[in-house]
Design an enzyme around this catalytic site. Structure first.
Site, short mmCIF file in Angstrom:
data_model
loop_
_atom_site.label_atom_id
_atom_site.label_comp_id
_atom_site.label_asym_id
_atom_site.label_seq_id
_atom_site.Cartn_x
_atom_site.Cartn_y
_atom_site.Cartn_z
N LYS A 211 0.83 -1.21 0.00
CA LYS A 211 0.00 0.00 0.00
C LYS A 211 0.87 1.26 0.00
O LYS A 211 2.10 1.18 0.19
CB LYS A 211 -0.94 -0.07 1.20
CG LYS A 211 -1.95 -1.24 1.12
CD LYS A 211 -2.88 -1.27 2.34
CE LYS A 211 -3.94 -2.34 2.21
NZ LYS A 211 -4.90 -2.31 3.37
N TYR B 14 -12.77 -1.62 -3.22
CA TYR B 14 -13.22 -1.81 -1.84
C TYR B 14 -14.73 -1.63 -1.69
O TYR B 14 -15.21 -1.31 -0.60
CB TYR B 14 -12.47 -0.84 -0.92
CG TYR B 14 -11.04 -1.25 -0.62
CD1 TYR B 14 -10.76 -2.37 0.17
CD2 TYR B 14 -9.97 -0.52 -1.12
CE1 TYR B 14 -9.46 -2.75 0.45
CE2 TYR B 14 -8.65 -0.89 -0.83
CZ TYR B 14 -8.41 -2.01 -0.05
OH TYR B 14 -7.12 -2.38 0.24
N ASN C 105 -2.08 -0.07 7.02
CA ASN C 105 -1.56 -1.36 7.46
C ASN C 105 -0.69 -2.07 6.42
O ASN C 105 -0.62 -3.30 6.39
CB ASN C 105 -2.69 -2.24 7.97
CG ASN C 105 -3.75 -2.50 6.92
OD1 ASN C 105 -3.60 -2.07 5.78
ND2 ASN C 105 -4.79 -3.21 7.30
N HIS D 228 -2.14 -5.46 1.44
CA HIS D 228 -3.42 -6.12 1.21
C HIS D 228 -3.16 -7.58 0.91
O HIS D 228 -2.16 -7.92 0.28
CB HIS D 228 -4.13 -5.49 0.00
CG HIS D 228 -5.33 -6.27 -0.46
ND1 HIS D 228 -6.55 -6.17 0.17
CD2 HIS D 228 -5.49 -7.19 -1.45
CE1 HIS D 228 -7.41 -6.98 -0.43
NE2 HIS D 228 -6.79 -7.61 -1.41
N GLU E 201 -9.59 -9.76 -7.93
CA GLU E 201 -8.67 -8.65 -7.65
C GLU E 201 -7.46 -8.67 -8.58
O GLU E 201 -6.99 -7.62 -9.01
CB GLU E 201 -8.24 -8.72 -6.18
CG GLU E 201 -9.40 -8.43 -5.23
CD GLU E 201 -9.09 -8.73 -3.77
OE1 GLU E 201 -9.98 -8.51 -2.93
OE2 GLU E 201 -7.96 -9.18 -3.46
N1 UDP Z 1 -9.65 -0.61 7.58
C1 UDP Z 1 -9.73 0.55 8.34
N2 UDP Z 1 -10.39 0.50 9.55
C2 UDP Z 1 -10.98 -0.63 10.02
C3 UDP Z 1 -10.90 -1.80 9.24
C4 UDP Z 1 -10.23 -1.76 8.03
O1 UDP Z 1 -9.22 1.59 7.94
O2 UDP Z 1 -11.57 -0.61 11.11
C5 UDP Z 1 -8.95 -0.59 6.27
C6 UDP Z 1 -7.58 -1.29 6.34
O3 UDP Z 1 -6.69 -0.60 5.45
C7 UDP Z 1 -7.93 -2.67 5.83
C8 UDP Z 1 -8.96 -2.34 4.75
O4 UDP Z 1 -9.73 -1.28 5.30
O5 UDP Z 1 -6.81 -3.35 5.32
C9 UDP Z 1 -9.88 -3.48 4.37
O6 UDP Z 1 -10.48 -3.98 5.55
P1 UDP Z 1 -10.61 -5.55 5.80
O7 UDP Z 1 -11.53 -5.73 6.97
O8 UDP Z 1 -10.98 -6.24 4.52
O9 UDP Z 1 -9.14 -5.98 6.27
P2 UDP Z 1 -8.01 -6.84 5.54
O10 UDP Z 1 -8.69 -7.89 4.72
O11 UDP Z 1 -7.19 -5.88 4.71
O12 UDP Z 1 -7.20 -7.43 6.66
MG MG Z 2 -10.21 -7.76 3.35
#
Ligand code: UDP
Ligand code: MG
Length: 139
Positions: A11, A51, A114, A117, A128
């Protein structure tokens, strides 16, 4: 082979902080083969589409702003059990909950920023990967 592939993005924070090389080393050391890879930048429309599943969530606007603010490294990775093994390698969404040695534990700043992805299913990995790459860019 499709079931053995996953999709990742390093990212914008990973690119900004110069963590691309270190993260790719961990990906290689974990046994993933790079099928496709490029430096690219998502538009707002791209990020909203990518997203879309999160569009009702309170963090959606911040997520779109974050993911579009600079280039990312997008890649398709291949390995037995790729989706699950890559999720293990990156660690929990919130780095505070991520296991020691995981990419998010090492390089993520927060639950929002974080670092990486990872696809959450074989079906989404295929969707994706196709979002970012044409067949001619996959090896
Ligand atoms: N995210 C965020 N706040 C939250 C949860 C997710 O900003 O409370 C963001 C974070 O960058 C995350 C992305 O949204 O990676 C997608 O969320 P997901 O729950 O799919 O997490 P991932 O699959 O990336 O672990
Ligand atoms: Mg996810």
């Amino acid at each position: 082979m499709q079931t053995n592939r996953t999709f990742t993005m390093l990212k914008p924070d990973s690119v900004e902080k110069g963590h691309v090389g270190a993260i790719l080393e961990k990906i290689n050391a974990a046994g993933f083969r790079i099928v496709a890879m490029k430096l690219t930048q998502m538009t707002t429309a791209d990020a909203k589409a990518f997203y879309a599943i999160h569009k009702e969530r309170p963090f959606f606007g911040e997520l779109v702003a974050y993911m579009t603010r600079g280039p990312i490294v997008a890649a398709i990775l291949e390995k037995d059990n790729a989706v699950e093994d890559f999720r293990t390698l990156i660690g929990a969404t919130n780095p505070a909950d991520a296991a020691e040695g995981t990419i998010r534990k090492l390089y993520a700043a927060s639950i929002g920023e974080n670092a990486v992805h990872g696809s959450d299913s074989d079906e989404n990995a295929a969707i994706e990967g196709a979002f970012h790459f044409s067949g001619r860019e996959m090896f």
